[in-house]
Each structure stands twice: as structure tokens, then as C-alpha cells.
Design a protein around this motif. Structure first.
Motif, short mmCIF file in Angstrom:
data_model
loop_
_atom_site.label_atom_id
_atom_site.label_comp_id
_atom_site.label_asym_id
_atom_site.label_seq_id
_atom_site.Cartn_x
_atom_site.Cartn_y
_atom_site.Cartn_z
N ILE A 10 -2.83 1.44 -17.55
CA ILE A 10 -1.53 2.02 -17.19
C ILE A 10 -0.65 0.94 -16.58
CG2 ILE A 10 -2.43 2.87 -14.95
CD1 ILE A 10 -0.46 5.27 -15.34
N PHE A 11 0.60 0.89 -17.00
CA PHE A 11 1.57 -0.09 -16.49
C PHE A 11 2.82 0.65 -16.08
CE2 PHE A 11 -0.90 -1.99 -19.91
CZ PHE A 11 -1.48 -3.09 -19.28
N VAL A 12 3.40 0.19 -14.98
CA VAL A 12 4.65 0.80 -14.53
C VAL A 12 5.67 -0.30 -14.31
CG1 VAL A 12 5.77 2.20 -12.74
CG2 VAL A 12 3.42 2.66 -13.38
N SER A 13 6.85 -0.12 -14.87
CA SER A 13 7.96 -1.02 -14.54
C SER A 13 9.14 -0.15 -14.15
CB SER A 13 8.29 -1.91 -15.74
OG SER A 13 8.66 -1.10 -16.82
N SER A 14 9.92 -0.69 -13.25
CA SER A 14 10.99 0.17 -12.74
C SER A 14 12.17 -0.66 -12.26
CB SER A 14 10.46 1.01 -11.58
OG SER A 14 11.46 1.90 -11.14
N GLU A 15 13.30 -0.03 -12.27
CA GLU A 15 14.49 -0.69 -11.75
C GLU A 15 15.28 0.36 -10.97
OE1 GLU A 15 17.91 -3.49 -13.65
OE2 GLU A 15 15.97 -3.37 -14.67
N THR A 16 15.62 0.02 -9.75
CA THR A 16 16.29 0.99 -8.88
C THR A 16 17.58 1.47 -9.53
OG1 THR A 16 15.41 -0.33 -7.10
CG2 THR A 16 16.94 1.39 -6.47
N SER A 42 11.19 -2.68 -5.92
CA SER A 42 10.14 -3.65 -6.22
C SER A 42 9.19 -3.84 -5.04
CB SER A 42 10.78 -4.99 -6.62
OG SER A 42 11.62 -5.42 -5.57
N ALA A 43 9.71 -3.56 -3.84
CA ALA A 43 8.89 -3.75 -2.64
C ALA A 43 7.66 -2.85 -2.63
CB ALA A 43 9.73 -3.48 -1.39
N ILE A 44 7.79 -1.67 -3.17
CA ILE A 44 6.66 -0.73 -3.11
C ILE A 44 6.00 -0.51 -4.47
CG2 ILE A 44 7.57 0.47 -1.08
CD1 ILE A 44 8.44 2.71 -3.01
#
Lengths: 122, 760
Positions: B739-745, B701-703
Motif C-alpha cells: 500500500i502506498f499513499v501520496s498526498s498534497e494538501t 507531509s509532516a504526518i
């Protein structure tokens, strides 16, 4: 086999011409030319020709230039363009203008070409 | 016999020149000197008597044999033999150490013999009586015989007088002497005997007293000598151990003695110094006169102290303080002088440093640009410097011991009292402004500071002051200037503030311009990088197009050739067709696959910037997947979950291709080992929604908010430009999309793209 259709195929690659000939000779009457200039000569001489197929990229005049020149002589004939490239804006334009009836990407399916010829001439 | 009785002589026992030959007896070794002399005398006397008696005996015997004239021959011989025996007995006693017995026995024997002869003698009375002379002679030996008891002398005299009476009485009968003769004889003889007695007695007592006196004298002298020795030793030790170098010289300035400290200090050996004059050795040339003068004064009994530099054995000069005093001999006559030398090197150093310190102090005080005074706590001046004198017109001598009030420097005592009260409270006064009067009565404004300090144990006040007259004047001038200036400044300030306002507005404009320029520069920078990237892509595109054409022709040969072969077989040997079908279809499939790749390259290379193409979304995605197929194969499973509807978007196919490819590439690279990429397409209002979901490592989430920034990359250097997603973002924007980006480590990343559909 009806041999009442006469096809002129212009391509600078002799192998393409040979293979085309091998497959199509039993289906159509064929005239083969290795350049646009040769094609125009044949077109001038042979009045039976019912359809013209041309490769796009050739030394000297390219496919579209040849077709343009040929259409001046025989405007009633259907012209197909066969290209190693994808469709280019010029081709798209020629298609839209009705100069080129169809275009086929290389490698083409002989059967598709055959069907296309029949359809165009019919 | 005599030889045998001699003891071994001891050298030095008898004084040379003694009239008695050197003979000694061991028995008298510890006796008094006089006794030993008496023994010696007695011994020789006895030897002489023995020889005498023996000769008489021999002569009598000879006379007797040659003539028989002597009547009383037997008696005489017997008497002589007896005497001889007695003498031997005496000799025996003498040798045994019994001097008294021997002496008295000899005396008594001799007297007895003489008296006996006198009694026996029958010759003429005069012959009979004159023998008394011998008695007198024997008695004169008494001082030798008697050593202690003086009464013995009296005894002897009285006994002989008694015997003389008896003899006279006897002779008066036998020789018919007249009474007168007897009395006469008795009287004379008794007088002689008494006289001998008196003389002997006196002689004896004089001798004994003399001896006593001599012995007492000797004892006294010995005691004095012993005391002197102790005293001398004491002084010698004292001098030797004295911390000062000490030197003793005689009246001719010759060195007699130096102590240990002296040799230590100056390094000379005793042999170098003793017996030489001071000038020969350690007194430098230029100081000789000084030393000589001091030594000359000693002759007149004058002690003195003076400083002297001496040269030690190594040639170094050492300063000494010399304390010299004259010495006199027993007769109070000048015999030399003694001097102690104190090394004053240290003292000199201290003196020098004190002198230097004083010099510095004086220099500091005197060269101070301020007037400085030192007063005692009652205000009396102890010291002032020159500056002070110049300032107030008083000389140093005029002020010492006086107070400023006495000098009229302060008109009232109140002012001074205030200052000294302040001083005694806090020990100092800082920056005090007041006025003082100089000698001419002119009032001088001063400014001063004081300190209460201790000097030589006494509290004193150290003050330094500055004459403020000039400053006061200057201040007044300054005040005027200041007023003028204020006016001027006010005027100028107004002008300036107007100018300033103008400048401010210009400045703001410039700032705005600068900001614009900076933004433009940033944009340019970004555009440049994007151009580079695009140029790169275009180059790839041209290359791809060239390759495509060249490959497509051979592919055409194959496909055409197979079509020909297939056609031929069907015609000439249809039975074989079934068997050859897999081969032919394999060739066709190969050509088809190769062709697809080339086609996808073609798509990618469409380099026009125009956004007027009708792009088939599914075809674009498929083309991208074909290009990535090589890296995806076997490792990443692709799930296409396309909508049944075909979506067309107005835009540039090459660019869209590039955008989707970037996203797919990232998704692919996010999957380390094995994973899945799911691609959804679905209508979303007027848009098509493309979702690309991977099961990769995710983005922290930091980057997450930085991933679209130009040049941001998590890839190693050389593996990514950091421009991919930035370009993607710009392309989507160009196509009016989102454009949307969601992410989870560790779970994965989901990218959602919305693109407006072509309106029917």
C-alpha cells in the motif's frame, strides 16, 4: 402449463410458503412443508416429487440437515437451498460435495427459481 | 499765700525722717538735692521773716497810736514796709526758681536793713554797735546762700568789713567814741567777721567736696553694679543654655537653682526641686552616701567628678557624669556648690559595646584552637593567646616586646626576614610550613598563615599557627598504610575486573532479553488493540448477519408477492400490465436495493481468518461503496474506472472489505463539502492495482509517514480510533500486498494498493 414436475418446498415462514404457492401452483405440482420433519414425511409419502427446495435457517433441523436426511431417502433428487444469509462455508462445502445443486439468496427471483427448477429436472 | 505757692507734693520725693516738712516747688524738680533743701529752708525763713516783719509793723503802729514817744515814726514804718516788700520779692524769685537771686537779695536786704538801723540808731553807743552781732548771724547763713561761687563769700565779708569801717568812722563822730574804743571794736568785729568768713568758706568747700566725692562714689558704684548685672545676666544665660544640666546647692545641700536643661533632662518642675535637698527627689537611695560625701568635700574647696545615676520624674534611671565645684561668697566663705550633670547614657552604651567588643575579641583569640600571635612589623610580640603559650612554653609576659630570634624560636634571622619580606609585599602569607623552637629548644614543625593588618593605626602582623608534630607522625603512618593499601587494591582490582567482565556479559544478555520483552510487549499491545478492533468488527458482523436474515425474509415476501401479482395480472388482465409496470418495477428496485445493502453487510461480516477465499476485487469495492452510499449520496461523486477484466485475489473477503472500506471512509471524510472519489482498477504485472483518489483536504507531509502508525488519528476524540489505516496496512500485508499513499494538501490523496492475483 406442464404439471409433470412436482416440487417440495420447505420453509418455516408460512408467508414464504403462501407466496411460493401462489406463483408456482400454476406451473408445478407443489408440496409445502413448514419444517424439515414435515418435509421428510411428505417425501416418504409422495413418490412423485422431482425436486426439493429448502430454506436454510429453520427451527429444529436446518436446511442442510434436512437435505442430508432427504438425500438418504431420495439420493437421485436435485436439492436447492434458499438462504437469508450469504453463502456459508457449510453450504459451499455441500455444493462442492454435490449434495446441494444450487443455492439462492433471499430475496429470490421467482423466475430464476422457476428456470432453475426446470433446468435441474430436465 | 504760702499755701498757694506749694506745689503738689509728690510721694517719695523726700526721704522719710527729713527734718524739713514736705514742701516742694516744681521749678526745683531737677535741681540737686542740697539746693532743694536750701530752697525749703529759705522758704520757711522767708515766711518766718514776713510774719516777724508784719508783727513788728503792727506793734509799731499800735505803739504809735497809743503814745507819741517815738520820734522817727515815719522812717521806721517806711523801712518796715520796704523790708516786707523785699521779702515778698524774694519769695517771688524763689518760687520762680531763681534761688540765687532770692537768697542773695534776702541776705543783702537783711544786711542793708541791719546796717541801716545801726547807722540810724541814736541810742547808747553800746546799743548802737551791738547790732553787729546780727550781721554776724546773717553772714553765718552764707553757706546756704552761696552754692557755686566761693568768691561771693569773700565779697560779702570784705563788703561788711568795709561797711563796718564806715559805721565806726561815722559813729566815732556822731556818738563821740574814743579812738581806742573804735579800734577795739573794729578789731573784734573784723576778727569775728573774718573768722565767720573762714569758717563759712571752709564749711562750704568741705560740703562741696563731700558732695563731689559722694557723687563720684555713687557713679562708681552704679557702674560697678551695672557691670555686675551684665556679668550676672551673661552667666545666667550661659548656665540656662548650657547643654549640661546644672544645679546649684547651698551649703546645706538645698537646691537653689537648676537650669532649663536640668528640668528637661529629669522632667521635674522647678517647684518640685527648688528649696529641697537633692536627697528628697532625684538621688536614688543607694547613691545618697556618694553624693553626700562629694558635697562634704566641697567644704574643703575640693572639686570632683563622679558618675551618678539619677531618677527622672517618670522613674527612669539616667546615668550622669557629675562635675561639681564649691562656691564661695564675697568673704571667701564656702556657700554651696555648683554641679553640671552630663548625660552619659550614650557614652555608657559605647563603653559597654567597646567592653563587649573587647570581651569578644579576647574570647575569640583565647578560645581559638590555633596559636595566635600579634607582632609589630619588626617581629616584636604584642600579644599571644594561651594556645600559643602552651605550644611554645613562653608566657605572655616573657614574649611581649621581644622578637622570636631574641627568644631563640628561630635560630637564624634569614627565615624571619623571608617571612616579613613576603608580608610587606603581598600583605599576607598563606599556609607556610616551617619549624620553630620552643622554650626547651625542641623543634616543632608548624604550619601558619599571616595577615598584615592595621591595629590602632599601626601596621601589625596577625598570625595563626598549627603544631604539625602529630600530623607529621600521622602522615608517616599513613604513608605506610597507603603503600599496603596500594598493594591490596591492585590485587583486589584484578579480582574485581574479572568479576566485572562476567557481570558485563550477564548484563548484556539481560539487556537483550529486556529489549526482546519490550518489543514483545509492544507487539502484544498492538495485537491487543487490533483484537479489540477485530472483535468489534466481528460483533458488528454477527449483528449484521442476524439483521440480514431477518430482513431478507420480508424482502422475499415482497419480491415473491410482486412476482405473483405480476404473474396474475399478465394472466387475467394483460391490458393493465403496461400501466402497472412502473409500480412493479419500482417495488422490485426497492427490494433489490435493500437486498444489496444486506448483502454488503453479509460480506463485511465474514469473520473467518482463513485467507483461502477467492475474492472478487470489484465486488468487494462495490460492496464497500454500497455501505458508504448513505454518506456519499449527492455530496461525493464516485467515479468507477474499473478494468474490463475481473480480478480475483486469494484471501479473506471480509478483511479485504474492511481494508478497502477504511480507505474509502477516510477518502470520504477528507472531502469537506463536495468532491470526487475516483477508483481505478488495472492489472500491474502479477498484481491488481487499485487506486483510490479523492479530492479532499489532503495529508500534510509532516504526518504522512505516521498515518499507518497505530492510534495515530487526526480526528477528534471519539470519532476515530486511529487504528483504521493500521489495520488496513496489516490486512494488505497479510494478503502479501503493498500500500502506498501520496498526498498534497488542499489537492487530495491518492492511495495505491497492489494485491497479488490468483495464478491461473
Amino acid at each position: 402449463m406442464e404439471k409433470n414436475i412436482t416440487v417440495l418446498y420447505v420453509d418455516d415462514e408460512p408467508v414464504n410458503l403462501e407466496i411460493f404457492e401462489f406463483y408456482m401452483r400454476r406451473r408445478f405440482n407443489l408440496f409445502l412443508a413448514e419444517s424439515g420433519a414435515r418435509g421428510l414425511e411428505i417425501l416418504e409419502r409422495e413418490k412423485d416429487i422431482s425436486i426439493v427446495l429448502s430454506d436454510m435457517k429453520m427451527p429444529g433441523m436446518n436446511g442442510l440437515e434436512f437435505i442430508t436426511a432427504a438425500s438418504h431417502k431420495r439420493p437421485e433428487l436435485p436439492f436447492f437451498i434458499l438462504t437469508g444469509y450469504d453463502i456459508t462455508p457449510q453450504i459451499a462445502q455441500a455444493i462442492q460435495a454435490g449434495l446441494v445443486k444450487r443455492y439462492y439468496s433471499k430475496p429470490y427471483q421467482m423466475k430464476e427459481i422457476e428456470a432453475g427448477i426446470r433446468e435441474a429436472v430436465a | 499765700m504760702a499755701e498757694n505757692k506749694k506745689s503738689v507734693s509728690r510721694p517719695g520725693e523726700w526721704k522719710p525722717g527729713s527734718f524739713i516738712p514736705r514742701v516742694s516747688f516744681t521749678a526745683y524738680e531737677h535741681s540737686e538735692y542740697s539746693i532743694r533743701l536750701k530752697v525749703r529752708f529759705l522758704f520757711y525763713l522767708l515766711i518766718s521773716l514776713l510774719i516777724g516783719v508784719l508783727s513788728t509793723l503792727c506793734m509799731d503802729l499800735y505803739l504809735h497810736t497809743s503814745s507819741s514817744a517815738r520820734i522817727n515814726f515815719i522812717g521806721i514804718i517806711a523801712a518796715q514796709v520796704t523790708l516786707f516788700g523785699v521779702l515778698l520779692i524774694c519769695l517771688y524769685f524763689l518760687r520762680k526758681g531763681r534761688f540765687h537771686i532770692a537768697a542773695h537779695l534776702l541776705t543783702i536786704a537783711t544786711l542793708t536793713t541791719i546796717w541801716g538801723v545801726m547807722f540810724i540808731d541814736r541810742s547808747e553807743p553800746i546799743m548802737q554797735l551791738d547790732t553787729v552781732i546780727l550781721i554776724c548771724g546773717v553772714l553765718s547763713m552764707l553757706p546756704i546762700v552761696v552754692t557755686k561761687k566761693v568768691q561771693a563769700i569773700i565779697g560779702y565779708i570784705l563788703a561788711n568789713i568795709g561797711i563796718l569801717f564806715l559805721l565806726v568812722m561815722y559813729k566815732s563822730v556822731t556818738a563821740n567814741l574814743s579812738y581806742v574804743v573804735c579800734v577795739e571794736y573794729l578789731t573784734d568785729s573784723i576778727i569775728a567777721l573774718v573768722f565767720i568768713g573762714v569758717v563759712v568758706y571752709n564749711n562750704f568747700s568741705i560740703n562741696s567736696r563731700s558732695i563731689e566725692k559722694a557723687e563720684a562714689d555713687i557713679k562708681e558704684r552704679e557702674a560697678a553694679e551695672s557691670a555686675l548685672r551684665i556679668s550676672e545676666h551673661k552667666y545666667r544665660v550661659l548656665i540656662e543654655n548650657l547643654n549640661e544640666a546644672t544645679v546649684l546647692i547651698d551649703k546645706d545641700e538645698v537646691i537653689q537653682f537648676v537650669n532649663k536643661k536640668f528640668t528637661e533632662k529629669l522632667g521635674y518642675k522647678l517647684d518640685d526641686i527648688i528649696g529641697r535637698t537633692t536627697f528628697d527627689t532625684f538621688v536614688p537611695e543607694e547613691q545618697k552616701e556618694l553624693v553626700h560625701e562629694a558635697n562634704s568635700l566641697r567644704k574643703f574647696g575640693i572639686s570632683s567628678q563622679y558618675e551618678l545615676t539619677l531618677i527622672n520624674r517618670d522613674g527612669e534611671q539616667i546615668p550622669f557624669l557629675v562635675s561639681g565645684a564649691p562656691i564661695k561668697d564675697g568673704d571667701e566663705i564656702f556657700s554651696g556648690s555648683i554641679a553640671t550633670l552630663t548625660d552619659i547614657t550614650e557614652r555608657k552604651k559605647i563603653e559597654d559595646s567597646i567592653r563587649a567588643s573587647e570581651e569578644r575579641f579576647r574570647l575569640l583569640i583565647e578560645s581559638s584552637p590555633f596559636a595566635i600571635s600579634v607582632t609589630d612589623i619588626t617581629g616584636k610580640y604584642l600579644l599571644i593567646n594561651t594556645e600559643y603559650s602552651l605550644e611554645f612554653g613562653f608566657s605572655q609576659e616573657e614574649v611581649i616586646g621581644k622578637t622570636p630570634i631574641e627568644l631563640g624560636m628561630w635560630p637564624t634571622e634569614a627565615q624571619m626576614q623571608a617571612i616579613y619580606t613576603g608580608l610587606s609585599e603581598s600583605g599576607k602569607i598563606e599556609h607556610y610550613e616551617t619549624t620553630k623552637f620552643d622554650k626547651n629548644g625542641t623543634e616543632i614543625p608548624i604550619y601558619f598563615s599571616s595577615r598584615l593588618v592595621t591595629m590602632n593605626g599601626e601596621p601589625v602582623v596577625l598570625s595563626s599557627l598549627v603544631n604539625m608534630t602529630e600530623k607529621k607522625k600521622a602522615e608517616q603512618v599513613l604513608e605506610r598504610y597507603r603503600e599496603n593499601l596500594e598493594q591490596l587494591v591492585k590485587q583486589r582490582t584484578e579480582e574485581l575486573s574479572e568479576a566485572n567482565e562476567e557481570l558485563l556479559s550477564i548484563n548484556n544478555e539481560l539487556l537483550a532479553q529486556r529489549e526482546e520483552l519490550q518489543n514483545a510487549l509492544a507487539e502484544l499491545h498492538l495485537a491487543q488493540n487490533q483484537l479489540i478492533e477485530a472483535e468489534k468488527m466481528a460483533s458488528v458482523g454477527i449483528l449484521a448477519a442476524g439483521i440480514a436474515h431477518e430482513i431478507n425474509n420480508p424482502l422475499n415476501f415482497i419480491l415473491g408477492g410482486v412476482a405473483g401479482i405480476e404473474d396474475y395480472i399478465q394472466e387475467s388482465m394483460p391490458g393493465q400490465m403496461e400501466e402497472l409496470a412502473p409500480l412493479i418495477s419500482g417495488i422490485k428496485m426497492g427490494v433489490e436495493r435493500a437486498s444489496k445493502i444486506v448483502t454488503s453487510l453479509n460480506h463485511f461480516s465474514r469473520s473467518t481468518d482463513a485467507l483461502d477465499e477467492n475474492c472478487d476485487v470489484h465486488s468487494v469495492i462495490d460492496n464497500c461503496l454500497i455501505m458508504l452510499e448513505n454518506t456519499l449520496k449527492h455530496r461525493v461523486k464516485i467515479t468507477r474506472d474499473y478494468s474490463d477484466v475481473r480480478f480475483f485475489v486469494k484471501g479473506n473477503e471480509g478483511k479485504l472489505h474492511q481494508a478497502i472500506l477504511n480507505i474509502l471512509t477516510n477518502a470520504n471524510q477528507a472531502i469537506d463539502d463536495e468532491g470526487t472519489i475516483i477508483i481505478h482498477t488495472l492489472p500491474d504485472g502479477d498484481n491488481v492495482r487499485i487506486e483510490i483518489i479523492d479530492t479532499g483536504e489532503g495529508i500534510s507531509s509532516a504526518i504522512l509517514d505516521k498515518i499507518f502508525d497505530p492510534f495515530f488519528t487526526t480526528k477528534e476524540p471519539g470519532h476515530g480510533t486511529g487504528l483504521g489505516l493500521s489495520i488496513t496496512y496489516n490486512i494488505i500485508k497479510e494478503h502479501c500486498g503493498k500500500i502506498f499513499v501520496s498526498s498534497e494538501t488542499a489537492i487530495g490523496t491518492r492511495v495505491m494498493i497492489l494485491l497479488p492475483l490468483i495464478k491461473e
